[in-house]
Motif scaffolding. Sequence first.
Motif, short mmCIF file in Angstrom:
data_model
loop_
_atom_site.label_atom_id
_atom_site.label_comp_id
_atom_site.label_asym_id
_atom_site.label_seq_id
_atom_site.Cartn_x
_atom_site.Cartn_y
_atom_site.Cartn_z
N ALA A 72 3.22 2.88 -10.11
CA ALA A 72 3.07 2.63 -8.67
C ALA A 72 3.47 3.87 -7.88
N CYS A 77 -0.81 3.11 -6.81
CA CYS A 77 -0.84 2.24 -5.63
C CYS A 77 -2.23 2.21 -5.01
N LEU A 92 0.22 -4.95 -11.20
CA LEU A 92 0.76 -3.60 -11.03
C LEU A 92 2.12 -3.53 -11.71
N ALA A 220 2.75 -7.64 -8.41
CA ALA A 220 3.50 -6.42 -8.69
C ALA A 220 4.78 -6.74 -9.44
#
Length: 301
Positions: A72, A77, A92, A220
């Motif tokens: 990330a 991102c 993620l 995430a």
Amino acid sequence: MEFDRRTFLKGGLVAGGVAALSSLAACAPAQSDSLAESGEDGASATWRTAPEPIGDDAIAETLEADLVVVGAGAAGCIAAVSAVQDGAKVILLQKHDSPFCHGYAWAANGTKLQQEQGVQYDGWDIMGDLNRRGENHGKEEVTRNWVNCSGELTDWLYDQVNDVKDIGPMLLEIPEPADDDWNFTYTVTHMVVGTYEPTGSVLPMLRYLIDQCDPNLLDAHYSTPAVELRTDAAGRVTGVVAQQKDGSYILCNGAKGVILATGDYGNDLEMRDEFMPYAIGLPSGYSNQEDTGDGIKMGYW
């Protein structure tokens, strides 16, 4: 929007563009026991030896998504956000406890901001100058991404954040006039100036982009480093095993792909000495000790 092969490839170009234009690569702190001094060569470096596979019985949970993005930072991102905007369900994975990168600006060519100010270059002329002055250490596949993708990517970022309070506006830096010696510059530096932190102004932009994502599409996981790639019988990467903060493992399957965007190897001494022998013994001012080439290692294994 349907997330198909075409939109996945477009997202891949976005990630590639960020990786190419990101100037955040780092060197490791100088250490005395380098490969050159120990006599080891690249073939015998310990980083090339894969760890024991993690068995299915060690997996605490299996998660399913269209796409798994590992890392990330800037590339990860933006790859995740662009895929979510195209309707993909994305997992993620991030080694750090939050999105993380350094940087105040990036280079791009062929952008709207440049056109507004009458700035026009052939990107290959810039890359040619860079390679000559860098003694041709650059990789053509990386410079190709910058030439072909950096303008489109920066225009996408402009549309996302230019008018956002405390993130934008995005500006084009006008450099000092070039000379024949050291200062040889092009008007390609773009930056967001809304919020400055010790790590720069790019990180607040990334956090903003992540926060805008539909939580039903973006899952995430921070403090959860990837440790192993899973492949099918044909060798296609289908998923990623990651280790959670409590030590347990999760398997994240990506039906349409996996993107590795894990950063550099500046704090793995063996890798640094093997791939950057001209930098052996040089000190580093880069403090992030988590950049140990994890994605490169997993891809190699």
